[in-house]
Design a protein around this motif. Structure first.
Motif, mmCIF file in Angstrom:
data_model
loop_
_atom_site.group_PDB
_atom_site.id
_atom_site.type_symbol
_atom_site.label_atom_id
_atom_site.label_comp_id
_atom_site.label_asym_id
_atom_site.label_seq_id
_atom_site.Cartn_x
_atom_site.Cartn_y
_atom_site.Cartn_z
ATOM 1 N N PRO A 149 -78.150 4.742 77.829
ATOM 2 C CA PRO A 149 -79.106 3.532 78.133
ATOM 3 C C PRO A 149 -78.968 3.041 79.397
ATOM 4 O O PRO A 149 -79.692 1.890 79.918
ATOM 5 N N ALA A 150 -78.123 3.568 80.368
ATOM 6 C CA ALA A 150 -77.779 3.139 81.632
ATOM 7 C C ALA A 150 -79.258 3.441 82.507
ATOM 8 O O ALA A 150 -79.297 2.919 83.550
ATOM 9 N N PHE A 151 -79.993 4.457 81.917
ATOM 10 C CA PHE A 151 -81.139 4.985 82.507
ATOM 11 C C PHE A 151 -82.176 4.301 81.653
ATOM 12 O O PHE A 151 -82.281 4.574 80.420
ATOM 13 N N VAL A 152 -83.582 4.154 82.286
ATOM 14 C CA VAL A 152 -84.862 4.091 81.585
ATOM 15 C C VAL A 152 -85.816 4.910 81.962
ATOM 16 O O VAL A 152 -85.907 5.458 83.258
ATOM 17 N N VAL A 153 -86.077 5.812 81.002
ATOM 18 C CA VAL A 153 -87.120 7.090 81.439
ATOM 19 C C VAL A 153 -88.520 6.756 80.630
ATOM 20 O O VAL A 153 -88.627 6.319 79.475
ATOM 21 N N THR A 154 -89.203 7.123 81.595
ATOM 22 C CA THR A 154 -90.702 7.171 81.110
ATOM 23 C C THR A 154 -91.359 8.152 81.229
ATOM 24 O O THR A 154 -90.962 9.025 82.207
ATOM 25 N N ARG A 155 -92.373 8.649 80.485
ATOM 26 C CA ARG A 155 -93.026 9.680 80.718
ATOM 27 C C ARG A 155 -94.676 9.354 80.628
ATOM 28 O O ARG A 155 -95.251 8.523 79.937
ATOM 29 N N HIS A 156 -95.335 9.987 81.715
ATOM 30 C CA HIS A 156 -96.812 9.688 81.980
ATOM 31 C C HIS A 156 -97.383 10.901 81.724
ATOM 32 O O HIS A 156 -97.163 11.907 82.665
ATOM 33 N N VAL A 157 -98.413 11.007 80.950
ATOM 34 C CA VAL A 157 -99.332 12.447 81.008
ATOM 35 C C VAL A 157 -100.560 12.032 80.344
ATOM 36 O O VAL A 157 -100.975 11.085 79.706
ATOM 37 N N ARG A 158 -101.707 12.676 80.955
ATOM 38 C CA ARG A 158 -102.994 12.537 80.662
ATOM 39 C C ARG A 158 -103.142 13.405 79.399
ATOM 40 O O ARG A 158 -102.943 14.496 79.177
ATOM 41 N N LEU A 159 -103.822 12.479 78.245
ATOM 42 C CA LEU A 159 -104.013 13.128 76.969
ATOM 43 C C LEU A 159 -105.297 13.789 76.840
ATOM 44 O O LEU A 159 -105.255 14.608 76.012
ATOM 45 N N ASN A 160 -106.397 13.329 77.707
ATOM 46 C CA ASN A 160 -107.657 14.044 77.405
ATOM 47 C C ASN A 160 -107.968 15.272 78.391
ATOM 48 O O ASN A 160 -108.946 15.307 78.763
ATOM 49 N N ALA A 161 -106.911 16.065 78.607
ATOM 50 C CA ALA A 161 -107.126 17.152 79.505
ATOM 51 C C ALA A 161 -107.437 18.619 78.687
ATOM 52 O O ALA A 161 -106.841 18.526 77.759
ATOM 53 N N ARG A 162 -108.297 19.185 79.413
ATOM 54 C CA ARG A 162 -108.420 20.452 78.486
ATOM 55 C C ARG A 162 -107.084 21.386 78.562
ATOM 56 O O ARG A 162 -106.812 21.982 77.621
ATOM 57 N N ALA A 163 -106.767 21.627 80.014
ATOM 58 C CA ALA A 163 -105.591 22.324 80.117
ATOM 59 C C ALA A 163 -104.297 21.580 79.939
ATOM 60 O O ALA A 163 -104.305 20.498 79.792
ATOM 61 N N PRO A 164 -103.110 22.240 79.931
ATOM 62 C CA PRO A 164 -101.699 21.538 79.846
ATOM 63 C C PRO A 164 -101.903 20.696 81.205
ATOM 64 O O PRO A 164 -101.922 21.402 82.375
ATOM 65 N N ALA A 165 -101.903 19.353 81.057
ATOM 66 C CA ALA A 165 -101.953 18.494 82.260
ATOM 67 C C ALA A 165 -100.621 18.321 82.803
ATOM 68 O O ALA A 165 -99.327 18.403 82.398
ATOM 69 N N PRO A 166 -100.575 18.124 84.208
ATOM 70 C CA PRO A 166 -99.167 17.904 84.961
ATOM 71 C C PRO A 166 -98.737 16.490 84.184
ATOM 72 O O PRO A 166 -99.551 15.703 83.950
ATOM 73 N N GLU A 167 -97.545 16.403 84.284
ATOM 74 C CA GLU A 167 -96.995 14.931 83.824
ATOM 75 C C GLU A 167 -95.791 14.603 84.598
ATOM 76 O O GLU A 167 -95.305 15.268 85.453
ATOM 77 N N LEU A 168 -95.853 13.277 84.793
ATOM 78 C CA LEU A 168 -94.797 12.677 85.658
ATOM 79 C C LEU A 168 -93.473 12.013 84.484
ATOM 80 O O LEU A 168 -93.837 11.434 83.398
ATOM 81 N N ILE A 169 -92.404 12.370 84.687
ATOM 82 C CA ILE A 169 -91.042 11.599 84.352
ATOM 83 C C ILE A 169 -90.356 10.818 85.232
ATOM 84 O O ILE A 169 -90.146 11.336 86.384
ATOM 85 N N ALA A 170 -90.119 9.844 84.931
ATOM 86 C CA ALA A 170 -89.483 8.747 85.952
ATOM 87 C C ALA A 170 -88.163 8.475 85.228
ATOM 88 O O ALA A 170 -88.140 7.590 84.119
ATOM 89 N N ILE A 171 -86.948 8.394 85.879
ATOM 90 C CA ILE A 171 -85.913 7.884 85.359
ATOM 91 C C ILE A 171 -85.169 6.713 86.551
ATOM 92 O O ILE A 171 -85.048 7.127 87.663
ATOM 93 N N ALA A 172 -85.230 5.560 85.983
ATOM 94 C CA ALA A 172 -84.814 4.417 86.667
ATOM 95 C C ALA A 172 -83.495 4.163 86.410
ATOM 96 O O ALA A 172 -83.076 4.014 85.016
ATOM 97 N N ARG A 173 -82.423 3.759 87.141
ATOM 98 C CA ARG A 173 -81.040 3.498 86.885
ATOM 99 C C ARG A 173 -80.879 2.062 86.873
ATOM 100 O O ARG A 173 -81.196 1.294 87.872
ATOM 101 N N ARG A 174 -80.507 1.664 85.587
ATOM 102 C CA ARG A 174 -80.473 0.274 85.348
ATOM 103 C C ARG A 174 -79.121 -0.439 85.789
ATOM 104 O O ARG A 174 -78.854 -1.797 86.292
ATOM 105 N N THR A 175 -77.954 0.384 85.306
ATOM 106 C CA THR A 175 -76.738 -0.017 85.605
ATOM 107 C C THR A 175 -75.818 0.909 86.385
ATOM 108 O O THR A 175 -75.981 1.962 86.199
#
Ligand SMILES: C[S@@+](CC[C@H](N)C(=O)[O-])C[C@H]1O[C@@H](n2cnc3c(N)ncnc32)[C@H](O)[C@@H]1O
Length: 175
Positions: A149-175
């Motif tokens: 929990p020292a890190f906040v992890v988020t994932r961003h991906v386009r859901l309505n893409a025909r092919a497997p879409a590129p995605e972003l994972i972002a890891i933010a350090r809280r403490t």
């Protein structure tokens, strides 16, 4: 996302320099008083990036895999890096034989986590559509899921893409 945390004078890492577009953006954010450390295994990529970054004295390039990040960054950068960018896969327009892969990407991610400042962010762009890309993306998701929990992890991906879409994972350090 990174522009909300990067300030002039900060230190940043481009873990996959390629043609240097992301390196240039990082160098502009941190300004001449900051530092950007760039890694790539390909000589041709670093040659193109060096041309793009001419005059940006805050940038240092390393022609080696990002899995060696911890041994190349100055010891004083531990806990001081505000942003680390991974743009995985292969260099567009060149051979697909030279590309990032799960074992070295995970090794680099683990090392980058150690160097990240409180409040800093690691971004990873994953390309599950190319050969080997799905395995690499799954490995990064799995490692990110397990972070404390020292890190906040988020994932961003386009859901309505025909092919497997590129995605972003972002890891933010809280403490
Ligand atoms: C999608 S491209 C990066 C694009 C780049 N960020 C830009 O702005 O042009 C991925 C890059 O990762 C590099 N690469 C592959 N394996 C690597 C490794 N182990 N360490 C560092 N870079 C690696 C490739 O040579 C390629 O240039």
């Amino acid at each position: 996302m990174l522009s909300t945390v990067l300030k002039p004078g900060d230190w940043a890492v481009d873990a996959t320099v390629g043609n240097g577009h992301d390196t240039l953006w990082l160098a502009q954010q941190v300004g001449p008083q900051g530092c950007v450390f760039g890694f790539d295994v390909q000589e041709a990529a670093l040659a193109a990036a060096t041309r793009r970054l001419e005059g940006f004295t805050q940038v240092s390039f390393y022609q080696c895999g990002h899995e060696h990040l911890a041994t190349r960054l100055p010891p004083t950068s531990q806990g001081r890096i505000t942003a680390v960018m991974f743009n995985l896969g292969y260099l567009p327009g060149t051979t697909h034989d030279i590309k990032t892969c799960a074992p070295s990407t995970l090794a680099a991610l683990d090392q980058a986590l150690d160097f990240l400042a409180i409040g800093g962010i690691i971004t990873l762009i994953l390309y599950p559509g190319h050969t080997g890309g799905a395995e690499e993306a799954a490995a990064v998701r799995s490692r990110s899921d397990q972070l404390s929990p020292a890190f906040v992890v988020t994932r961003h991906v386009r859901l309505n893409a025909r092919a497997p879409a590129p995605e972003l994972i972002a890891i933010a350090r809280r403490t």
